[in-house]
Scaffold this active site. Structure first.
Site, PDB file in Angstrom:
ATOM      1  N   LYS A  54       0.895  -1.134   0.054  1.00  0.00           N
ATOM      2  CA  LYS A  54      -0.011  -0.015  -0.017  1.00  0.00           C
ATOM      3  C   LYS A  54       0.942   1.332  -0.137  1.00  0.00           C
ATOM      4  CE  LYS A  54      -4.024  -2.018   2.294  1.00  0.00           C
ATOM      5  NZ  LYS A  54      -4.404  -2.620   3.556  1.00  0.00           N
ATOM      6  N   GLN A  98      -5.193  -1.108   9.471  1.00  0.00           N
ATOM      7  CA  GLN A  98      -5.285  -2.524   8.897  1.00  0.00           C
ATOM      8  C   GLN A  98      -5.980  -3.720   9.687  1.00  0.00           C
ATOM      9  OE1 GLN A  98      -3.778  -3.344   5.806  1.00  0.00           O
ATOM     10  NE2 GLN A  98      -4.361  -5.710   6.067  1.00  0.00           N
ATOM     11  N   ASP A 121     -11.715   3.023   3.541  1.00  0.00           N
ATOM     12  CA  ASP A 121     -12.106   1.497   3.475  1.00  0.00           C
ATOM     13  C   ASP A 121     -13.460   1.302   3.365  1.00  0.00           C
ATOM     14  OD1 ASP A 121      -9.919  -0.525   3.818  1.00  0.00           O
ATOM     15  OD2 ASP A 121      -9.593  -0.062   5.916  1.00  0.00           O
TER      16      ASP A 121
HETATM   17  N1  GUN Z   1      -7.598  -6.895   5.955  1.00  0.00           N
HETATM   18  C1  GUN Z   1      -7.839  -7.446   4.866  1.00  0.00           C
HETATM   19  N2  GUN Z   1      -8.278  -6.700   3.819  1.00  0.00           N
HETATM   20  C2  GUN Z   1      -8.643  -5.260   4.277  1.00  0.00           C
HETATM   21  C3  GUN Z   1      -8.874  -4.145   3.756  1.00  0.00           C
HETATM   22  O1  GUN Z   1      -9.538  -4.124   2.829  1.00  0.00           O
HETATM   23  N3  GUN Z   1      -8.772  -3.250   4.511  1.00  0.00           N
HETATM   24  C4  GUN Z   1      -8.181  -3.180   5.941  1.00  0.00           C
HETATM   25  N4  GUN Z   1      -8.125  -2.148   6.554  1.00  0.00           N
HETATM   26  N5  GUN Z   1      -7.893  -4.532   6.460  1.00  0.00           N
HETATM   27  C5  GUN Z   1      -7.923  -5.494   5.722  1.00  0.00           C
END
Ligand code: GUN
Length: 288
Positions: A54, A98, A121
């Protein structure tokens, strides 16, 4: 029939290119550089890989990246205080915490602390509510990426039978909402569903998001269906290296489906591309 292989990697590259152009335009028109803050609590290896990707891709498309790594036993108060400071920081347009979080932290509680206008998100109840009731929400990135891939194959979703296997807040539920918003007839299947193969055989569009390696077989598929595989599972191989597979048995299902996403290289790469697109959108909204 051999199904068309939907190339999520190429599509994601195209989305990232569009985002990079949007970032340049926003800098030129308003002097604003979109900024994404990523918060990682603990040292979960899979999460570390995601977060690294990311950060790299955020910077590659010209955005600012704010990377916060907190100790695994960080208190709720410290995490909340960081979120409050990110909410208040005008250089930060998107905030991503996350998941999963360590067991002592309640993810729902943490997500609700994020300013919905920075919730790239799309997990805050304000955005979830708008997704289901109408409005202009931030949409969770994996389902958003799946919809883009689906529409590249089939722009006309209205009236189609769509089956989503999995009811998570991250994928299954928002995916169902997006399909419903396009006027599909949507079924959400899950671990308690009776006769899952028969339910799946009704699907013109099948989305698998359960985390069970190669569970979906050719005899679960209606001939000509479109299959989106969100699963990412590591299986053992004889050479000991292991291999990533989806929730769908790709080779088997390819003999029956019209189009199918591979793993890796399907919805996975689209997730981060859509996160970047959401962050650009948050920055644009901040100046409008
Ligand atoms: N963990 C797995 N997929 C995601 C996601 O799309 N966003 C976040 N914040 N954590 C994750």
């Amino acid at each position: 029939m051999t199904a068309l292989r939907i190339d999520g990697k190429a599509f994601a590259e195209q989305v990232r290119q569009e985002v990079a152009e949007g970032v340049s335009a926003l800098k030129a028109s308003h002097g604003v550089t979109p900024g994404l803050a990523v918060v990682l609590v603990g040292e979960d290896p899979a999460s570390q890989v995601y977060v690294r990707n990311k950060v790299k891709q955020t910077e590659a498309c010209g955005m600012r990246s704010f990377h916060h790594v907190l100790d695994v036993d960080t208190s709720r108060e410290s995490l909340m205080s960081l979120i409050q400071s990110l909410n208040a920081d005008p250089a930060v347009h998107g905030i991503l915490v996350q998941l999963p979080l360590p067991a002592h932290l309640d993810s729902k509680d943490v997500i609700e602390a994020i300013d919905p206008a920075k919730d790239v998100d799309g997990f805050h109840t304000s955005n979830v509510g708008q997704l289901w009731t109408g409005g202009n929400p931030f949409v969770p990135c994996t389902p958003l990426g799946c919809m883009k891939l689906l529409k590249s194959i089939e722009p006309n979703i209205a009236g189609k039978n769509a089956v989503v296997i999995g009811r998570s807040n991250i994928v299954g539920r928002p995916m169902a909402a997006l399909l419903l918003n396009e006027s599909a007839t949507v079924t959400i299947a899950h671990s308690k569903t009776h006769n899952l193969p028969a339910v799946c055989r009704e699907a013109d569009i099948l989305v698998a998001a359960v985390g069970r390696p190669q569970m979906v077989k050719a005899d679960w598929i209606k001939p000509g269906a479109i299959v989106l595989d969100v699963g990412i599972n590591r299986i053992e191989t004889e050479d000991g290296k292991g291999r990533l597979v989806g929730d769908v048995d790709f080779d088997d299902v390819s003999t029956v489906a019209r189009a199918i996403t591979p793993v890796p290289g399907g919805p996975g790469p689209m997730t981060i591309a859509c996160l970047l697109a959401n962050t650009l959108e948050a920055a644009k909204r901040s100046v409008s």
